[in-house]
Scaffold this motif. Structure first.
Motif, PDB file in Angstrom:
ATOM      1  N   ARG A   1       0.823  -1.204   0.000  1.00 56.13           N
ATOM      2  CA  ARG A   1       0.000   0.000   0.000  1.00 56.13           C
ATOM      3  C   ARG A   1       0.856   1.253   0.000  1.00 56.13           C
ATOM      4  N   PHE A   2       0.612   2.132  -0.958  1.00 56.87           N
ATOM      5  CA  PHE A   2       1.316   3.410  -0.998  1.00 56.87           C
ATOM      6  C   PHE A   2       1.102   4.215   0.272  1.00 56.87           C
ATOM      7  N   ASP A   3      -0.067   4.086   0.869  1.00 58.04           N
ATOM      8  CA  ASP A   3      -0.401   4.871   2.056  1.00 58.04           C
ATOM      9  C   ASP A   3       0.531   4.605   3.230  1.00 58.04           C
ATOM     10  N   ASP A   4       1.209   3.475   3.224  1.00 59.27           N
ATOM     11  CA  ASP A   4       2.065   3.097   4.343  1.00 59.27           C
ATOM     12  C   ASP A   4       3.506   3.578   4.198  1.00 59.27           C
ATOM     13  N   TYR A   5       3.816   4.263   3.108  1.00 59.26           N
ATOM     14  CA  TYR A   5       5.191   4.633   2.821  1.00 59.26           C
ATOM     15  C   TYR A   5       5.332   6.070   2.355  1.00 59.26           C
ATOM     16  N   SER A   6       6.547   6.562   2.466  1.00 57.13           N
ATOM     17  CA  SER A   6       6.934   7.760   1.742  1.00 57.13           C
ATOM     18  C   SER A   6       7.225   7.322   0.312  1.00 57.13           C
ATOM     19  N   ILE A   7       6.674   8.016  -0.643  1.00 56.63           N
ATOM     20  CA  ILE A   7       6.802   7.604  -2.031  1.00 56.63           C
ATOM     21  C   ILE A   7       7.245   8.774  -2.897  1.00 56.63           C
ATOM     22  N   GLY A   8       7.904   8.451  -3.979  1.00 56.50           N
ATOM     23  CA  GLY A   8       8.333   9.518  -4.859  1.00 56.50           C
ATOM     24  C   GLY A   8       9.207   9.013  -5.986  1.00 56.50           C
TER      25      GLY A   8
ATOM     26  N   VAL B   1      -0.501  11.600  -7.168  1.00 55.34           N
ATOM     27  CA  VAL B   1      -0.656  10.299  -6.524  1.00 55.34           C
ATOM     28  C   VAL B   1      -2.119   9.897  -6.536  1.00 55.34           C
ATOM     29  N   ASP B   2      -2.364   8.663  -6.866  1.00 51.75           N
ATOM     30  CA  ASP B   2      -3.690   8.073  -6.747  1.00 51.75           C
ATOM     31  C   ASP B   2      -3.542   6.907  -5.787  1.00 51.75           C
ATOM     32  N   ALA B   3      -3.781   7.168  -4.505  1.00 50.29           N
ATOM     33  CA  ALA B   3      -3.578   6.152  -3.485  1.00 50.29           C
ATOM     34  C   ALA B   3      -4.500   4.955  -3.674  1.00 50.29           C
ATOM     35  N   ALA B   4      -5.719   5.212  -4.117  1.00 51.55           N
ATOM     36  CA  ALA B   4      -6.677   4.133  -4.301  1.00 51.55           C
ATOM     37  C   ALA B   4      -6.210   3.133  -5.352  1.00 51.55           C
TER      38      ALA B   4
ATOM     39  N   ALA C   1       9.808   5.013  -6.253  1.00 45.47           N
ATOM     40  CA  ALA C   1      10.264   4.255  -5.101  1.00 45.47           C
ATOM     41  C   ALA C   1       9.388   4.515  -3.891  1.00 45.47           C
ATOM     42  N   ALA C   2       9.455   3.594  -2.952  1.00 43.22           N
ATOM     43  CA  ALA C   2       8.764   3.719  -1.678  1.00 43.22           C
ATOM     44  C   ALA C   2       9.739   3.395  -0.561  1.00 43.22           C
ATOM     45  N   ALA C   3       9.719   4.192   0.490  1.00 38.10           N
ATOM     46  CA  ALA C   3      10.636   4.014   1.605  1.00 38.10           C
ATOM     47  C   ALA C   3       9.947   4.353   2.914  1.00 38.10           C
ATOM     48  N   ARG C   4      10.606   4.027   4.019  1.00 32.60           N
ATOM     49  CA  ARG C   4      10.034   4.313   5.327  1.00 32.60           C
ATOM     50  C   ARG C   4       9.985   5.804   5.599  1.00 32.60           C
ATOM     51  N   SER C   5      10.900   6.553   5.015  1.00 33.66           N
ATOM     52  CA  SER C   5      10.917   7.996   5.165  1.00 33.66           C
ATOM     53  C   SER C   5      11.580   8.604   3.942  1.00 33.66           C
ATOM     54  N   CYS C   6      11.324   9.875   3.691  1.00 32.19           N
ATOM     55  CA  CYS C   6      11.873  10.523   2.508  1.00 32.19           C
ATOM     56  C   CYS C   6      13.398  10.527   2.451  1.00 32.19           C
ATOM     57  N   PRO C   7      14.105  10.746   3.565  1.00 32.12           N
ATOM     58  CA  PRO C   7      15.571  10.695   3.484  1.00 32.12           C
ATOM     59  C   PRO C   7      16.123   9.353   3.015  1.00 32.12           C
ATOM     60  N   LEU C   8      15.327   8.296   3.147  1.00 33.75           N
ATOM     61  CA  LEU C   8      15.770   6.971   2.741  1.00 33.75           C
ATOM     62  C   LEU C   8      15.398   6.633   1.305  1.00 33.75           C
ATOM     63  N   LEU C   9      14.735   7.536   0.632  1.00 33.82           N
ATOM     64  CA  LEU C   9      14.240   7.239  -0.707  1.00 33.82           C
ATOM     65  C   LEU C   9      15.360   6.883  -1.673  1.00 33.82           C
ATOM     66  N   THR C  10      16.492   7.548  -1.542  1.00 38.45           N
ATOM     67  CA  THR C  10      17.619   7.297  -2.439  1.00 38.45           C
ATOM     68  C   THR C  10      18.656   6.366  -1.834  1.00 38.45           C
TER      69      THR C  10
ATOM     70  N   VAL D   1      11.560  14.065  -6.112  1.00 35.48           N
ATOM     71  CA  VAL D   1      10.460  14.489  -5.251  1.00 35.48           C
ATOM     72  C   VAL D   1      10.049  13.326  -4.367  1.00 35.48           C
ATOM     73  N   CYS D   2       9.632  13.648  -3.162  1.00 38.27           N
ATOM     74  CA  CYS D   2       9.172  12.636  -2.228  1.00 38.27           C
ATOM     75  C   CYS D   2       7.980  13.168  -1.454  1.00 38.27           C
ATOM     76  N   ILE D   3       6.968  12.342  -1.351  1.00 42.34           N
ATOM     77  CA  ILE D   3       5.809  12.668  -0.517  1.00 42.34           C
ATOM     78  C   ILE D   3       5.980  11.946   0.808  1.00 42.34           C
ATOM     79  N   SER D   4       6.052  12.709   1.872  1.00 44.49           N
ATOM     80  CA  SER D   4       6.279  12.143   3.187  1.00 44.49           C
ATOM     81  C   SER D   4       5.074  11.353   3.669  1.00 44.49           C
ATOM     82  N   SER D   5       5.339  10.203   4.275  1.00 49.72           N
ATOM     83  CA  SER D   5       4.278   9.401   4.861  1.00 49.72           C
ATOM     84  C   SER D   5       3.745  10.028   6.136  1.00 49.72           C
ATOM     85  N   ILE D   6       4.478  10.993   6.695  1.00 53.29           N
ATOM     86  CA  ILE D   6       4.100  11.620   7.946  1.00 53.29           C
ATOM     87  C   ILE D   6       3.148  12.786   7.737  1.00 53.29           C
ATOM     88  N   ASP D   7       3.552  13.739   6.897  1.00 52.57           N
ATOM     89  CA  ASP D   7       2.724  14.921   6.703  1.00 52.57           C
ATOM     90  C   ASP D   7       2.036  14.977   5.346  1.00 52.57           C
TER      91      ASP D   7
END
Length: 122
Positions: A28-35, A72-75, A97-106, A49-55
């Motif tokens: 699920r995209f909703d569970d991750y920072s994606i970008g 993003v289309d989360a659905a 990509a999807a990661a636990r947080s944006c700093p980890l995306l790369t 670009v990264c969309i934070s999973s937090i904010d």
């Protein structure tokens, strides 16, 4: 089973526009920072670009800010990148990509695709 697949890359002239798409499955995209990140030959990975999973805010790299935009289309577990005013220095392989947080995306994203080549040239 968990995968991300990019599409939409190609050859474009400087100043042109291009839209990339990414389809995710198995998570699920909703569970991750994606970008998106990109990598040119001989260069390190560069965050686009990264969309934070937090904010849920989008954070753009300085090189692309005001020229690129993410959707993003989360659905549907899909995302895209609208690129305009493309420059030769934008030439790279682009990865979603999807990661636990944006700093980890790369760094070590658990999920990322095979990439799609974007070439900006006359």
């Amino acid at each position: 089973q968990e995968q991300m697949v990019e599409s939409g890359g190609g050859l474009v002239q400087p100043g042109g526009s291009l839209r990339l798409s990414c389809a995710g499955s198995g998570f699920r995209f909703d569970d991750y920072s994606i970008g998106w990140f990109r990598q040119a030959p001989g260069n390190q990975r560069e965050a686009v670009v990264c969309i934070s999973s937090i904010d849920r805010l989008a954070y753009y790299g300085d090189a692309v800010k005001d020229r690129f935009s993410i959707w993003v289309d989360a659905a549907q577990n899909s995302l895209g990148l609208h690129m305009r005013d493309l420059k030769p220095e934008d030439t790279a392989v682009y990865y979603c990509a999807a990661a636990r947080s944006c700093p980890l995306l790369t760094a070590e994203p658990p999920y990322w695709g095979q990439g799609t080549q974007v070439t900006v040239s006359s």
